[in-house]
Design a protein around this motif. Structure first.
Motif, PDB file in Angstrom:
ATOM      1  N   VAL A 179       0.526  -1.338 -17.574  1.00 13.28           N
ATOM      2  CA  VAL A 179       1.797  -2.031 -17.343  1.00 13.28           C
ATOM      3  C   VAL A 179       1.890  -2.503 -15.900  1.00 13.28           C
ATOM      4  O   VAL A 179       2.321  -3.629 -15.619  1.00 13.28           O
ATOM      5  N   LEU A 180       1.479  -1.654 -14.961  1.00 10.63           N
ATOM      6  CA  LEU A 180       1.519  -2.029 -13.551  1.00 10.63           C
ATOM      7  C   LEU A 180       0.562  -3.169 -13.248  1.00 10.63           C
ATOM      8  O   LEU A 180       0.830  -4.011 -12.379  1.00 10.63           O
ATOM      9  N   PHE A 181      -0.568  -3.213 -13.948  1.00 13.14           N
ATOM     10  CA  PHE A 181      -1.580  -4.228 -13.681  1.00 13.14           C
ATOM     11  C   PHE A 181      -1.226  -5.574 -14.319  1.00 13.14           C
ATOM     12  O   PHE A 181      -1.755  -6.607 -13.901  1.00 13.14           O
ATOM     13  N   PHE A 182      -0.327  -5.581 -15.283  1.00 12.83           N
ATOM     14  CA  PHE A 182      -0.043  -6.799 -16.041  1.00 12.83           C
ATOM     15  C   PHE A 182       0.364  -7.995 -15.180  1.00 12.83           C
ATOM     16  O   PHE A 182      -0.090  -9.117 -15.433  1.00 12.83           O
ATOM     17  N   PRO A 183       1.232  -7.846 -14.142  1.00 14.68           N
ATOM     18  CA  PRO A 183       1.586  -9.023 -13.336  1.00 14.68           C
ATOM     19  C   PRO A 183       0.396  -9.734 -12.716  1.00 14.68           C
ATOM     20  O   PRO A 183       0.468 -10.937 -12.437  1.00 14.68           O
ATOM     21  N   CYS A 184      -0.718  -9.022 -12.501  1.00 17.44           N
ATOM     22  CA  CYS A 184      -1.902  -9.657 -11.916  1.00 17.44           C
ATOM     23  C   CYS A 184      -2.559 -10.636 -12.875  1.00 17.44           C
ATOM     24  O   CYS A 184      -3.332 -11.499 -12.458  1.00 17.44           O
TER      25      CYS A 184
ATOM     26  N   TYR B  12      -3.813  -3.204  -6.676  1.00 16.22           N
ATOM     27  CA  TYR B  12      -4.411  -2.244  -5.749  1.00 16.22           C
ATOM     28  C   TYR B  12      -4.249  -0.812  -6.253  1.00 16.22           C
ATOM     29  O   TYR B  12      -5.104   0.043  -5.974  1.00 16.22           O
ATOM     30  N   THR B  13      -3.184  -0.537  -6.989  1.00 14.90           N
ATOM     31  CA  THR B  13      -3.046   0.786  -7.591  1.00 14.90           C
ATOM     32  C   THR B  13      -4.169   1.055  -8.584  1.00 14.90           C
ATOM     33  O   THR B  13      -4.731   2.157  -8.628  1.00 14.90           O
ATOM     34  N   ALA B  14      -4.507   0.043  -9.390  1.00 18.92           N
ATOM     35  CA  ALA B  14      -5.582   0.209 -10.368  1.00 18.92           C
ATOM     36  C   ALA B  14      -6.922   0.467  -9.690  1.00 18.92           C
ATOM     37  O   ALA B  14      -7.713   1.305 -10.141  1.00 18.92           O
ATOM     38  N   ILE B  15      -7.181  -0.226  -8.584  1.00 14.50           N
ATOM     39  CA  ILE B  15      -8.447  -0.024  -7.869  1.00 14.50           C
ATOM     40  C   ILE B  15      -8.495   1.374  -7.244  1.00 14.50           C
ATOM     41  O   ILE B  15      -9.498   2.093  -7.358  1.00 14.50           O
ATOM     42  N   ILE B  16      -7.402   1.770  -6.589  1.00 14.97           N
ATOM     43  CA  ILE B  16      -7.376   3.088  -5.948  1.00 14.97           C
ATOM     44  C   ILE B  16      -7.451   4.195  -6.991  1.00 14.97           C
ATOM     45  O   ILE B  16      -8.138   5.208  -6.806  1.00 14.97           O
ATOM     46  N   MET B  17      -6.765   4.010  -8.125  1.00 18.54           N
ATOM     47  CA  MET B  17      -6.800   5.022  -9.176  1.00 18.54           C
ATOM     48  C   MET B  17      -8.199   5.163  -9.771  1.00 18.54           C
ATOM     49  O   MET B  17      -8.609   6.258 -10.186  1.00 18.54           O
ATOM     50  N   ALA B  18      -8.955   4.069  -9.825  1.00 12.61           N
ATOM     51  CA  ALA B  18     -10.331   4.159 -10.306  1.00 12.61           C
ATOM     52  C   ALA B  18     -11.173   5.057  -9.403  1.00 12.61           C
ATOM     53  O   ALA B  18     -12.055   5.783  -9.880  1.00 12.61           O
TER      54      ALA B  18
ATOM     55  N   LEU C  42      -2.785   5.981 -18.374  1.00 21.50           N
ATOM     56  CA  LEU C  42      -3.541   4.776 -18.681  1.00 21.50           C
ATOM     57  C   LEU C  42      -2.617   3.652 -19.119  1.00 21.50           C
ATOM     58  O   LEU C  42      -2.793   2.490 -18.726  1.00 21.50           O
ATOM     59  N   PHE C  43      -1.620   3.993 -19.940  1.00 20.23           N
ATOM     60  CA  PHE C  43      -0.645   2.977 -20.356  1.00 20.23           C
ATOM     61  C   PHE C  43       0.172   2.498 -19.166  1.00 20.23           C
ATOM     62  O   PHE C  43       0.405   1.293 -18.994  1.00 20.23           O
ATOM     63  N   ALA C  44       0.613   3.441 -18.320  1.00 22.71           N
ATOM     64  CA  ALA C  44       1.397   3.063 -17.141  1.00 22.71           C
ATOM     65  C   ALA C  44       0.583   2.183 -16.196  1.00 22.71           C
ATOM     66  O   ALA C  44       1.091   1.219 -15.621  1.00 22.71           O
TER      67      ALA C  44
ATOM     68  N   PHE D 129       0.818  -1.212   0.000  1.00 22.88           N
ATOM     69  CA  PHE D 129       0.000   0.000   0.000  1.00 22.88           C
ATOM     70  C   PHE D 129       0.853   1.264   0.000  1.00 22.88           C
ATOM     71  O   PHE D 129       0.438   2.289  -0.550  1.00 22.88           O
ATOM     72  N   ALA D 130       2.048   1.209   0.593  1.00 19.48           N
ATOM     73  CA  ALA D 130       2.938   2.373   0.524  1.00 19.48           C
ATOM     74  C   ALA D 130       3.336   2.650  -0.925  1.00 19.48           C
ATOM     75  O   ALA D 130       3.318   3.802  -1.385  1.00 19.48           O
ATOM     76  N   ILE D 131       3.687   1.597  -1.655  1.00 10.92           N
ATOM     77  CA  ILE D 131       4.049   1.770  -3.067  1.00 10.92           C
ATOM     78  C   ILE D 131       2.827   2.173  -3.887  1.00 10.92           C
ATOM     79  O   ILE D 131       2.918   3.021  -4.792  1.00 10.92           O
ATOM     80  N   SER D 132       1.668   1.585  -3.578  1.00  8.93           N
ATOM     81  CA  SER D 132       0.444   1.936  -4.310  1.00  8.93           C
ATOM     82  C   SER D 132       0.088   3.408  -4.117  1.00  8.93           C
ATOM     83  O   SER D 132      -0.292   4.095  -5.064  1.00  8.93           O
ATOM     84  N   PHE D 133       0.227   3.899  -2.888  1.00  9.91           N
ATOM     85  CA  PHE D 133      -0.060   5.317  -2.636  1.00  9.91           C
ATOM     86  C   PHE D 133       0.937   6.212  -3.366  1.00  9.91           C
ATOM     87  O   PHE D 133       0.561   7.255  -3.920  1.00  9.91           O
TER      88      PHE D 133
END
Length: 287
Positions: free
Chosen positions: A96-101, A159-165, A91-93, A74-78
Motif C-alpha cells: 500500500v505504501l509503495f503504490f503511489p510510486c 524508500y521504505t520498501a528499499i530500506i525494509m528489503a 507485506l500488505f502494508a 527519510f524521517a517518515i521512512s525510518f
C-alpha cells in the motif's frame, strides 16, 4: 577481458551522455535561439544567470526539495521501518505504501486540482465539520508546500520498501538478544537496524539527491493551467527554469541560458552526491 565487455556500455554512455554534456557546455557560452547564428558570450551567461532573481528562487526551491523534502521523507521512512518490522501483515502494508510510486506524477497534479479546488471534496468536508474559511490550498503562497508534501508522500513508500528489503536480511537473533537486554524499539532501531542497513540507506540518500533535481512534471501540472500558462515563478525549480528558458511560450528561446542553468544543476547534484557519499561512508558491518 575487461575492454570487450566494458566497451559497448562505455560507447553508449559516451554517445548518449558525455557528448551531449560537452555540447551543452559549449552552447552555454553563446547566445542562441536554436535557429539563427550563435553569438559568443563566454562566461557572461553564467553571470546573468546568477543575477537573475528567477534562477535564484528556482535554485532555492531545488535546495528546499532536496533538504526539507529529503529530511521529511527519510524521517517518515525510518518511522515506518520501525513500525513495519514487527507488524503483522507488513507485506500488505508495504504494498500500500509503495503504490503511489506506480502512478505517474502528472496524475497527482491533476488530482490535486480536483481535490483542493475551492469547491472540491476537501473543502466540502471541512465545511461539514464547521470550518467555513478553509485555507486557499492552491494559492501561490501555498502551492510550493503542497508540491513538497506530495513529493514526500509519493517518495516515502519507495524508500521504505528499499530500506525494509535490507532490514529483512538482518538476523532476528540480534533483535531478540537486544530485547532480552532491555533495549526498547527505538534503541533496537538505532543500534541494530541503522548500522546494519547503513549501506542501503546511503544509496537511498544518493537516489533522493539525484531525483530531487530532476522533478519537473509534477510542478508543471500542479501549478500550470489548462491554457498552457506556466506555473507561478515561486514554484519553479531548476528543471522548470531550464524548460521555460528553452521553450518559452511568449518569447524567444534562450538555449545558451538554458544549457548554463542545466550545467549548474549538474555540477550541484554532482558535488552534493560526492559530499554525501563521503559523509556517509562507514566501515562495513558483518553479521
Amino acid at each position: 577481458m575487461f575492454w570487450p565487455f566494458a566497451a559497448p556500455a562505455l560507447v553508449v554512455y559516451a554517445v548518449l551522455f558525455l557528448a551531449p554534456i560537452a555540447y551543452s557546455a559549449w552552447t552555454s557560452l553563446y547566445r542562441w535561439d536554436g535557429m539563427g547564428p550563435k553569438q559568443w558570450r563566454g562566461l557572461k551567461n553564467y553571470q546573468i544567470l546568477f543575477e537573475d532573481p528567477f534562477f535564484r528562487s528556482s535554485l532555492a526551491n531545488t535546495l528546499k526539495i532536496l533538504f526539507i523534502g529529503g529530511t521529511c521523507t527519510f524521517a517518515i521512512s525510518f518511522a515506518l521501518t520501525l513500525a513495519l518490522r514487527e507488524m503483522q501483515g507488513r507485506l500488505f502494508a508495504r504494498s500500500v505504501l509503495f503504490f503511489p510510486c506506480l502512478v505517474n506524477a502528472m496524475v497527482f497534479g491533476i488530482l490535486a486540482g480536483f481535490l483542493f479546488s475551492p469547491d472540491g471534496p476537501i473543502n466540502q468536508i471541512l465545511h461539514l465539520v464547521g470550518i467555513t474559511m478553509p485555507p486557499k490550498w492552491l494559492s501561490t503562497d501555498n502551492l510550493f508546500p503542497m508540491i513538497v508534501g506530495t513529493l514526500v508522500w509519493t517518495a516515502t513508500g519507495y524508500y521504505t520498501a528499499i530500506i525494509m528489503a535490507a532490514v529483512d536480511q538482518i538476523p532476528t537473533y540480534l533483535y531478540e538478544a537486544a530485547e532480552l537486554d532491555g533495549a526498547n524499539a527505538f534503541q533496537r532501531f538505532r543500534h541494530i537496524t541503522l548500522p546494519m542497513a547503513w549501506d542501503v540507506i546511503s544509496v537511498c540518500a544518493v537516489l533522493w539527491t539525484v531525483s530531487s533535481v530532476k522533478i519537473f512534471e509534477l510542478i508543471l501540472v500542479y501549478g500550470g493551467s489548462s491554457t498552457g500558462q506556466a506555473p507561478p515563478v515561486q514554484t519553479w525549480n531548476t528543471a522548470l527554469y531550464v524548460y521555460e528558458e528553452a521553450f518559452p511560450a511568449q518569447s524567444t528561446p534562450a538555449l545558451g541560458m538554458a544549457t548554463a542553468a542545466a550545467l549548474v544543476s549538474l555540477v550541484m547534484v554532482g558535488l552534493f552526491t560526492l559530499i554525501l557519499r563521503r559523509i556517509m561512508r562507514r566501515t562495513a558491518v558483518e553479521y
